[in-house]
Design a protein around this motif. Sequence first.
Motif, PDB file in Angstrom:
ATOM      1  N   ILE A 237     -33.727  -0.561  46.230  1.00 32.95           N
ATOM      2  CA  ILE A 237     -32.372  -0.365  45.690  1.00 32.95           C
ATOM      3  C   ILE A 237     -32.072  -1.456  44.658  1.00 32.95           C
ATOM      4  O   ILE A 237     -31.468  -1.190  43.609  1.00 32.95           O
ATOM      5  N   ILE A 241     -30.531  -1.078  40.828  1.00 30.97           N
ATOM      6  CA  ILE A 241     -29.281  -1.721  40.387  1.00 30.97           C
ATOM      7  C   ILE A 241     -29.550  -2.604  39.164  1.00 30.97           C
ATOM      8  O   ILE A 241     -28.821  -2.569  38.169  1.00 30.97           O
ATOM      9  N   CYS A 266     -27.874  -3.355  51.243  1.00 36.99           N
ATOM     10  CA  CYS A 266     -27.953  -1.889  51.365  1.00 36.99           C
ATOM     11  C   CYS A 266     -29.114  -1.482  52.276  1.00 36.99           C
ATOM     12  O   CYS A 266     -28.975  -0.585  53.128  1.00 36.99           O
ATOM     13  N   LEU A 298     -19.452  -2.235  42.221  1.00 35.24           N
ATOM     14  CA  LEU A 298     -20.226  -0.993  42.035  1.00 35.24           C
ATOM     15  C   LEU A 298     -19.235   0.168  42.094  1.00 35.24           C
ATOM     16  O   LEU A 298     -18.490   0.292  43.061  1.00 35.24           O
ATOM     17  N   PHE A 303     -23.436   5.271  41.340  1.00 32.44           N
ATOM     18  CA  PHE A 303     -24.413   5.548  42.401  1.00 32.44           C
ATOM     19  C   PHE A 303     -25.542   6.475  41.930  1.00 32.44           C
ATOM     20  O   PHE A 303     -26.715   6.210  42.172  1.00 32.44           O
ATOM     21  N   ILE A 306     -28.021   4.857  39.496  1.00 30.81           N
ATOM     22  CA  ILE A 306     -28.844   3.857  40.219  1.00 30.81           C
ATOM     23  C   ILE A 306     -29.917   4.596  41.015  1.00 30.81           C
ATOM     24  O   ILE A 306     -31.098   4.249  40.992  1.00 30.81           O
ATOM     25  N   LYS A 344     -26.943   6.567  49.191  1.00 32.76           N
ATOM     26  CA  LYS A 344     -25.606   6.456  48.590  1.00 32.76           C
ATOM     27  C   LYS A 344     -24.626   5.816  49.581  1.00 32.76           C
ATOM     28  O   LYS A 344     -23.794   4.986  49.204  1.00 32.76           O
ATOM     29  N   SER A 346     -25.317   3.630  51.696  1.00 30.65           N
ATOM     30  CA  SER A 346     -25.586   2.184  51.785  1.00 30.65           C
ATOM     31  C   SER A 346     -24.924   1.437  50.626  1.00 30.65           C
ATOM     32  O   SER A 346     -24.450   0.309  50.791  1.00 30.65           O
ATOM     33  N   LEU A 347     -24.866   2.082  49.457  1.00 30.73           N
ATOM     34  CA  LEU A 347     -24.167   1.464  48.316  1.00 30.73           C
ATOM     35  C   LEU A 347     -22.663   1.410  48.625  1.00 30.73           C
ATOM     36  O   LEU A 347     -21.984   0.424  48.328  1.00 30.73           O
ATOM     37  N   GLU A 348     -22.183   2.456  49.253  1.00 35.54           N
ATOM     38  CA  GLU A 348     -20.778   2.498  49.685  1.00 35.54           C
ATOM     39  C   GLU A 348     -20.491   1.383  50.683  1.00 35.54           C
ATOM     40  O   GLU A 348     -19.470   0.695  50.600  1.00 35.54           O
ATOM     41  N   TYR A 350     -21.955  -1.484  50.904  1.00 40.54           N
ATOM     42  CA  TYR A 350     -21.862  -2.772  50.187  1.00 40.54           C
ATOM     43  C   TYR A 350     -20.465  -2.905  49.570  1.00 40.54           C
ATOM     44  O   TYR A 350     -19.872  -3.984  49.562  1.00 40.54           O
ATOM     45  N   ASN A 351     -19.961  -1.800  49.049  1.00 40.41           N
ATOM     46  CA  ASN A 351     -18.672  -1.808  48.346  1.00 40.41           C
ATOM     47  C   ASN A 351     -17.468  -2.058  49.241  1.00 40.41           C
ATOM     48  O   ASN A 351     -16.458  -2.541  48.775  1.00 40.41           O
TER      49      ASN A 351
END
Length: 352
Positions: A237, A241, A266, A298, A303, A306, A344, A346-348, A350-351
């Motif tokens: 990931i 990014i 993530c 992010l 998403f 990336i 996706k 996992s990116l959420e 982090y956010n």
Amino acid sequence: MTSIQAVTYPIHFEEKAYDELAKIIATKNYSSIFILVDDNTLECCYPRFMQLLNTNKPIEVIQITPGEVYKNIETCVGVWNAMTELGADRRSLLITLGGGVITDLGGFVASTFKRGIDFINIPTTLLSMVDASVGGKTGVDLGVLKNQIGVFANPEMIVIDPEYLHTVTPREIRSGTAEIIKYGMTHDINLFNQIKDNPELNIVDLIHRSIEIKNEVVLEDPKEKSVRKVLNWGHTIGHGIESYFLESDAKENLTHGEAIAIGMVCEAYISHKLLGFPKEKLTDIKEAIIAIYGKTNLLEDDFTPIFDLMKHDKKNVGGEINFVLLNDYQNFKIDCKVQNQLIKDSLEFYNL
Ligand code: GLY
């Protein structure tokens, strides 16, 4: 610090390393010697290098422009041309003095020039000391896609001189710290604990252990057929990014370490969901990473691009994205398949 023996070459530390370098130059009787620098390392590192290296052989300087955007085949052509004009032959030596761009690109230039000449890496950033210069990976980027073109080729020697770290910014030090955190999570949790528990820590003390871990992994699997994939923890990931921020005009570039740090958060989330990586450790990782690197914004719209860039990761086979995940600290699993939605999510995470 004691020297470390890699598969075919030694890694020497601190000032005594220059004596070893002088010895190899004298023994191998090179026809000509070149040193690859960028504008920064020519000014800040080359004087120290020349002061400490005891040799009467002439050394020709080849200078390139600093920056990841110059880590490409055009820059290689410039260096190959310069070497040709300066009379390089198969018995020439190329010394690389710089960060990951210089050591990766220089190693690639050397290992392909006239089918391969000797090279010696002298990394000057934390990132290149603990990762890029060790392990025989050389190469350049293809557009924004990282390290897509390259070969495995080992240097004759690596010189680790932590004094060069005085020439780089705190942000660059933090970038290299992400790789040390990576070794901590995958192999020696003490490294991670020391970093998160002690903001005043002298990071130089962790360099030797980090190189030791990397070297052990590379000795076991030099060509990344299996266990070496663990060194990509956080990078699947993270590289997506990093490339996305590099190509997006609206975003300020992230350093490699900043992107990999987000990648570790993530991928710890995915590890928790798929392998039961403990929740409290996931929380711990996210808090520690944000404390060190701050929070990167992010957006939901980021998403998909990336995710699309992750499809170019070199570990992927047959179009499937391949992850390294953690069962627990120091307990990893390679070649894990992960559903798109979870990436996706996992990116959420982090956010949040
Ligand atoms: N940077 C990861 C490796 O050398 O395998």
